[in-house]
Design a protein around this motif. Sequence first.
Motif, PDB file in Angstrom:
ATOM      1  N   ARG A 101       1.001  -1.190  -0.289  1.00  0.00           N
ATOM      2  CA  ARG A 101      -0.196   0.307  -0.320  1.00  0.00           C
ATOM      3  C   ARG A 101       0.843   1.499  -0.176  1.00  0.00           C
ATOM      4  NH1 ARG A 101      -2.310  -0.335   6.109  1.00  0.00           N
ATOM      5  NH2 ARG A 101      -0.284   0.531   7.407  1.00  0.00           N
ATOM      6  N   LEU A 102       0.632   2.613  -0.015  1.00  0.00           N
ATOM      7  CA  LEU A 102       0.921   3.921  -0.479  1.00  0.00           C
ATOM      8  C   LEU A 102       0.075   4.695   0.980  1.00  0.00           C
ATOM      9  CD1 LEU A 102       1.639   4.552  -3.981  1.00  0.00           C
ATOM     10  CD2 LEU A 102       3.353   3.705  -2.761  1.00  0.00           C
ATOM     11  N   VAL A 103       1.112   4.710   0.988  1.00  0.00           N
ATOM     12  CA  VAL A 103       0.686   5.904   2.764  1.00  0.00           C
ATOM     13  C   VAL A 103       1.423   7.178   2.752  1.00  0.00           C
ATOM     14  CG1 VAL A 103       0.492   6.378   5.535  1.00  0.00           C
ATOM     15  CG2 VAL A 103      -0.266   4.218   4.500  1.00  0.00           C
ATOM     16  N   ASP A 104       0.856   8.041   1.639  1.00  0.00           N
ATOM     17  CA  ASP A 104       1.492   9.546   2.216  1.00  0.00           C
ATOM     18  C   ASP A 104       2.677   9.133   1.126  1.00  0.00           C
ATOM     19  OD1 ASP A 104      -0.471  10.655   3.794  1.00  0.00           O
ATOM     20  OD2 ASP A 104       1.292   9.918   5.968  1.00  0.00           O
ATOM     21  N   GLY A 105       2.341   8.606  -0.042  1.00  0.00           N
ATOM     22  CA  GLY A 105       3.227   7.839  -1.362  1.00  0.00           C
ATOM     23  C   GLY A 105       4.016   7.704  -0.581  1.00  0.00           C
ATOM     24  N   GLN A 106       4.635   6.563   0.480  1.00  0.00           N
ATOM     25  CA  GLN A 106       5.518   5.823   1.008  1.00  0.00           C
ATOM     26  C   GLN A 106       4.944   4.432   0.852  1.00  0.00           C
ATOM     27  OE1 GLN A 106       8.514   6.717   1.848  1.00  0.00           O
ATOM     28  NE2 GLN A 106       7.699   8.564   0.746  1.00  0.00           N
ATOM     29  N   LEU A 107       5.782   3.914   0.048  1.00  0.00           N
ATOM     30  CA  LEU A 107       5.267   1.735  -0.110  1.00  0.00           C
ATOM     31  C   LEU A 107       5.263   1.497   1.631  1.00  0.00           C
ATOM     32  CD1 LEU A 107       4.992   0.010  -1.996  1.00  0.00           C
ATOM     33  CD2 LEU A 107       7.926  -0.431  -2.086  1.00  0.00           C
ATOM     34  N   GLN A 108       4.885   0.518   1.598  1.00  0.00           N
ATOM     35  CA  GLN A 108       4.371  -0.430   2.356  1.00  0.00           C
ATOM     36  C   GLN A 108       4.412  -1.454   2.014  1.00  0.00           C
ATOM     37  OE1 GLN A 108       1.970   1.036   5.796  1.00  0.00           O
ATOM     38  NE2 GLN A 108       3.850   2.704   6.359  1.00  0.00           N
ATOM     39  N   ILE A 109       4.719  -2.759   3.153  1.00  0.00           N
ATOM     40  CA  ILE A 109       4.900  -4.138   2.407  1.00  0.00           C
ATOM     41  C   ILE A 109       4.540  -4.261   3.533  1.00  0.00           C
ATOM     42  CG2 ILE A 109       6.157  -5.845   1.804  1.00  0.00           C
ATOM     43  CD1 ILE A 109       6.068  -3.719  -0.493  1.00  0.00           C
ATOM     44  N   LEU A 110       3.766  -5.420   3.658  1.00  0.00           N
ATOM     45  CA  LEU A 110       3.010  -6.255   4.433  1.00  0.00           C
ATOM     46  C   LEU A 110       3.127  -7.858   4.416  1.00  0.00           C
ATOM     47  CD1 LEU A 110      -0.319  -6.102   6.242  1.00  0.00           C
ATOM     48  CD2 LEU A 110      -0.230  -8.558   5.666  1.00  0.00           C
ATOM     49  N   LEU A 111       4.067  -8.494   5.764  1.00  0.00           N
ATOM     50  CA  LEU A 111       4.443  -9.296   6.218  1.00  0.00           C
ATOM     51  C   LEU A 111       3.505 -10.092   6.815  1.00  0.00           C
ATOM     52  CD1 LEU A 111       8.088  -9.102   6.036  1.00  0.00           C
ATOM     53  CD2 LEU A 111       6.822  -9.589   4.622  1.00  0.00           C
ATOM     54  N   ILE A 112       3.422 -11.184   6.806  1.00  0.00           N
ATOM     55  CA  ILE A 112       2.379 -11.635   8.313  1.00  0.00           C
ATOM     56  C   ILE A 112       3.317 -13.782   8.206  1.00  0.00           C
ATOM     57  CG2 ILE A 112       0.475 -11.927   7.013  1.00  0.00           C
ATOM     58  CD1 ILE A 112       0.113 -14.970   6.085  1.00  0.00           C
ATOM     59  N   THR A 113       3.158 -13.990   9.981  1.00  0.00           N
ATOM     60  CA  THR A 113       4.508 -14.934  10.237  1.00  0.00           C
ATOM     61  C   THR A 113       3.670 -16.312   9.390  1.00  0.00           C
ATOM     62  OG1 THR A 113       2.616 -15.277  12.227  1.00  0.00           O
ATOM     63  CG2 THR A 113       5.060 -13.442  12.607  1.00  0.00           C
TER      64      THR A 113
ATOM     65  N   LEU B  24       1.850  -8.828  -7.496  1.00  0.00           N
ATOM     66  CA  LEU B  24       2.051  -7.311  -6.893  1.00  0.00           C
ATOM     67  C   LEU B  24       0.046  -7.865  -6.042  1.00  0.00           C
ATOM     68  CD1 LEU B  24       3.840  -5.159  -8.270  1.00  0.00           C
ATOM     69  CD2 LEU B  24       4.503  -6.047  -6.646  1.00  0.00           C
ATOM     70  N   PHE B  25       0.205  -7.246  -5.136  1.00  0.00           N
ATOM     71  CA  PHE B  25      -1.555  -7.115  -4.306  1.00  0.00           C
ATOM     72  C   PHE B  25      -1.312  -5.566  -4.194  1.00  0.00           C
ATOM     73  CE2 PHE B  25      -4.585  -7.635  -1.090  1.00  0.00           C
ATOM     74  CZ  PHE B  25      -5.798  -8.263  -2.266  1.00  0.00           C
ATOM     75  N   ASP B  26      -2.116  -5.015  -4.696  1.00  0.00           N
ATOM     76  CA  ASP B  26      -2.327  -3.346  -4.314  1.00  0.00           C
ATOM     77  C   ASP B  26      -3.752  -3.503  -2.901  1.00  0.00           C
ATOM     78  OD1 ASP B  26      -2.908  -1.002  -4.054  1.00  0.00           O
ATOM     79  OD2 ASP B  26      -3.772  -0.757  -6.103  1.00  0.00           O
ATOM     80  N   VAL B  27      -3.546  -3.622  -1.500  1.00  0.00           N
ATOM     81  CA  VAL B  27      -4.453  -3.573  -0.899  1.00  0.00           C
ATOM     82  C   VAL B  27      -5.785  -2.325  -1.091  1.00  0.00           C
ATOM     83  CG1 VAL B  27      -4.876  -3.672   1.917  1.00  0.00           C
ATOM     84  CG2 VAL B  27      -2.729  -5.205   0.449  1.00  0.00           C
ATOM     85  N   THR B  28      -6.308  -3.069  -0.889  1.00  0.00           N
ATOM     86  CA  THR B  28      -7.520  -2.034  -0.709  1.00  0.00           C
ATOM     87  C   THR B  28      -8.427  -1.586   0.805  1.00  0.00           C
ATOM     88  OG1 THR B  28      -9.247  -3.314  -2.004  1.00  0.00           O
ATOM     89  CG2 THR B  28      -7.611  -1.414  -3.479  1.00  0.00           C
ATOM     90  N   GLU B  29      -8.255  -3.513   0.930  1.00  0.00           N
ATOM     91  CA  GLU B  29      -8.832  -3.225   2.838  1.00  0.00           C
ATOM     92  C   GLU B  29      -8.618  -3.609   3.487  1.00  0.00           C
ATOM     93  OE1 GLU B  29     -13.724  -4.410   3.694  1.00  0.00           O
ATOM     94  OE2 GLU B  29     -12.909  -4.078   1.207  1.00  0.00           O
ATOM     95  N   GLU B  30      -8.369  -4.508   4.350  1.00  0.00           N
ATOM     96  CA  GLU B  30      -8.625  -5.268   5.453  1.00  0.00           C
ATOM     97  C   GLU B  30      -9.408  -5.367   5.836  1.00  0.00           C
ATOM     98  OE1 GLU B  30      -4.171  -4.537   7.815  1.00  0.00           O
ATOM     99  OE2 GLU B  30      -4.117  -2.727   6.873  1.00  0.00           O
TER     100      GLU B  30
ATOM    101  N   ARG C 193       1.999  -7.274   9.777  1.00  0.00           N
ATOM    102  CA  ARG C 193       2.851  -6.173  10.574  1.00  0.00           C
ATOM    103  C   ARG C 193       2.856  -5.798   9.182  1.00  0.00           C
ATOM    104  NH1 ARG C 193       7.145  -7.090  14.202  1.00  0.00           N
ATOM    105  NH2 ARG C 193       5.073  -7.532  15.628  1.00  0.00           N
ATOM    106  N   TRP C 194       2.361  -3.860   8.651  1.00  0.00           N
ATOM    107  CA  TRP C 194       2.942  -3.420   7.816  1.00  0.00           C
ATOM    108  C   TRP C 194       4.306  -2.668   8.010  1.00  0.00           C
ATOM    109  CZ3 TRP C 194       0.640  -3.313   3.030  1.00  0.00           C
ATOM    110  CH2 TRP C 194      -0.300  -3.374   3.329  1.00  0.00           C
ATOM    111  N   MET C 195       5.152  -2.735   7.316  1.00  0.00           N
ATOM    112  CA  MET C 195       6.573  -2.257   7.268  1.00  0.00           C
ATOM    113  C   MET C 195       6.923  -1.494   6.017  1.00  0.00           C
ATOM    114  SD  MET C 195       7.900  -5.661   8.327  1.00  0.00           S
ATOM    115  CE  MET C 195       7.800  -7.178  10.079  1.00  0.00           C
ATOM    116  N   THR C 196       8.337  -1.157   6.036  1.00  0.00           N
ATOM    117  CA  THR C 196       8.772  -0.337   4.996  1.00  0.00           C
ATOM    118  C   THR C 196       9.102  -1.712   3.956  1.00  0.00           C
ATOM    119  OG1 THR C 196      10.836  -0.354   5.997  1.00  0.00           O
ATOM    120  CG2 THR C 196       9.259   1.845   6.182  1.00  0.00           C
ATOM    121  N   PRO C 197       9.883  -0.951   3.399  1.00  0.00           N
ATOM    122  CA  PRO C 197      10.502  -2.155   1.955  1.00  0.00           C
ATOM    123  C   PRO C 197      11.573  -2.360   2.436  1.00  0.00           C
ATOM    124  CG  PRO C 197       9.777  -0.665   0.692  1.00  0.00           C
ATOM    125  CD  PRO C 197       9.243  -0.224   2.185  1.00  0.00           C
TER     126      PRO C 197
END
Length: 160
Positions: free
Chosen positions: A15-27, A93-99, A112-116
Amino acid sequence: MKKGRRVQLAALPFRLVDGQLQILLITSRETRRWVIPKGWPERRVPPHVQAAREAHEEAGLIGRIATEPVGQYRYLKRLDDGSLRPCQVDVFLFDVTEELDDWPERHEREKRWMTPQEAAQAVVEGSLSELILAIARIHAGSAPPAGDEPQPPLVVATVH
């Protein structure tokens, strides 16, 4: 597919938050390592749709998924009998629109959302780490896509 080699399908949620790319990882369920949602192909289900299903089941995500893989990585999959088998993972690539607040594996995993850069450090598989960083460079405009090819189109994936 060659005997002994297995292929899985994965979604790389972003996802993009304020133009910054974030990646979601799971355990992962057993070792609790940071991973991306992935699973085995299913008969008569297009690979990108199956990857989107994994993102829904494992992380409660809805969004738009690329119709073609952005890359792949390899790892050793521990099978039920304890043996290790080389596994290739095709990554979409999966552009998240809803959680979602409720999803099938919510009690079995953390997400958890993380920076790349954080995501690349958190995953164990070196080639997945490299793929995450390459996508971050493309997003930042510091590197063209491999071979100057157009990026795979994104489609809305229906998850049931």
